[in-house]
Design a protein around this motif. Structure first.
Motif, short mmCIF file in Angstrom:
data_model
loop_
_atom_site.label_atom_id
_atom_site.label_comp_id
_atom_site.label_asym_id
_atom_site.label_seq_id
_atom_site.Cartn_x
_atom_site.Cartn_y
_atom_site.Cartn_z
N ARG A 140 -18.95 -11.28 -24.44
CA ARG A 140 -18.37 -10.33 -25.39
C ARG A 140 -18.09 -9.00 -24.69
NH1 ARG A 140 -18.79 -10.76 -30.87
NH2 ARG A 140 -19.47 -8.61 -31.06
N GLN A 141 -19.00 -8.57 -23.83
CA GLN A 141 -18.78 -7.32 -23.10
C GLN A 141 -17.60 -7.46 -22.15
OE1 GLN A 141 -20.34 -4.39 -23.61
NE2 GLN A 141 -18.86 -3.53 -22.19
N LEU A 198 -28.06 -16.45 -25.04
CA LEU A 198 -27.77 -15.25 -25.81
C LEU A 198 -27.30 -14.12 -24.89
CD1 LEU A 198 -30.65 -15.28 -28.42
CD2 LEU A 198 -28.23 -15.76 -28.81
N ILE A 199 -27.93 -14.02 -23.74
CA ILE A 199 -27.51 -13.01 -22.78
C ILE A 199 -26.11 -13.31 -22.25
CG2 ILE A 199 -27.99 -12.07 -20.48
CD1 ILE A 199 -30.98 -12.33 -21.18
N LEU A 200 -25.82 -14.58 -21.98
CA LEU A 200 -24.48 -14.96 -21.52
C LEU A 200 -23.43 -14.68 -22.59
CD1 LEU A 200 -25.16 -18.28 -19.60
CD2 LEU A 200 -24.45 -16.09 -18.66
N GLU A 246 -26.01 -9.56 -28.87
CA GLU A 246 -25.93 -8.34 -28.06
C GLU A 246 -27.14 -7.45 -28.28
OE1 GLU A 246 -22.15 -6.71 -29.14
OE2 GLU A 246 -21.15 -7.72 -27.49
N LYS A 247 -27.58 -7.34 -29.53
CA LYS A 247 -28.78 -6.54 -29.80
C LYS A 247 -30.00 -7.14 -29.10
CE LYS A 247 -27.37 -4.66 -34.25
NZ LYS A 247 -27.61 -4.67 -35.71
N MET A 281 -10.26 -2.93 -22.88
CA MET A 281 -10.26 -1.53 -22.43
C MET A 281 -9.41 -1.36 -21.17
SD MET A 281 -11.89 0.37 -24.54
CE MET A 281 -12.19 1.82 -23.59
N LEU A 282 -9.49 -2.35 -20.26
CA LEU A 282 -8.70 -2.29 -19.04
C LEU A 282 -7.21 -2.34 -19.35
CD1 LEU A 282 -8.83 -2.28 -15.93
CD2 LEU A 282 -8.73 -4.77 -16.03
#
Length: 193
Positions: free
Chosen positions: A102-103, A95-97, A38-39, A110-111
């Motif tokens: 994770r997001q 890594l972006i995927l 994520e970083k 959260m939903l």
């Protein structure tokens, strides 16, 4: 031989802690790797990364075009640069995927929390609406000040009309009690019927 046995690790005693200069792969848990990804994904989405990458590619190209022939390491058509950028993209994409997954998981949690909070708020609102409706109904059954005043006026008018009759009856009763015959009747004379 006896010395060797003494130096062998004993199972009944704890192992001595040794300081390691290289971290073991066990220390890199799935969560730590996810945070790292994520970083990295956040950094790749910044203007600093894009500007830095642009300067890196420009420096690479300028160096390999302008530098003396002996110092050049990537001749035209910059095959090594293409390989470096492809390698960077091949590592960046997963890594972006991973960061996006994770997001998405965090968004899903959260939903769900938002949904449960909204359901509680809706239930509370419905409860309060029913309570307010019950209070309104109860208030309709209660006598208002204007209603009580109107009823008292009507009763007062009625009493004033009857008051003359009641006043006359009271006067007659008073007069009757003042008469001598009523006094002897009240006194308990023997001839009273």
């Amino acid at each position: 031989m006896a010395e060797r046995r003494d130096r062998a690790p004993r199972l009944d005693q704890p192992r001595e802690a040794r300081r390691q200069f290289i971290t073991r792969p066990e220390a890199l848990t799935e969560e730590a790797f996810g945070v790292l990804s994520e970083k990295f994904a956040r950094y790749m989405g910044t203007a600093y990364f894009l500007i830095g990458m642009t300067f890196f590619v420009l420096a690479w190209v300028v160096w390999n075009l302008v530098a003396p022939v002996d110092w050049r390491f990537d001749e035209y058509p910059f095959i090594f640069l293409t390989l470096m950028l492809s390698l960077q993209a091949s590592y960046a994409a997963p890594l972006i995927l991973l960061a996006q997954n994770r997001q998405a998981d965090r968004d899903r949690v959260m939903l769900e929390q938002d949904r449960t909070r909204d359901e509680r708020n809706l239930a509370d609102t419905e409860f309060l609406t029913r309570e307010v409706a019950a209070l309104r109904i109860a208030m309709r059954d209660n006598a208002t000040r204007d209603f009580v005043r109107g009823e008292l006026r009507d009763l007062l008018e009625e009493m004033e009309e009857r008051g003359l009759v009641i006043g006359r009856l009271a006067t007659e009763e008073r007069d009757a009690s003042d008469s001598p015959k009523a006094r002897t009747d009240e006194g308990g004379s023997p001839g009273a019927t």
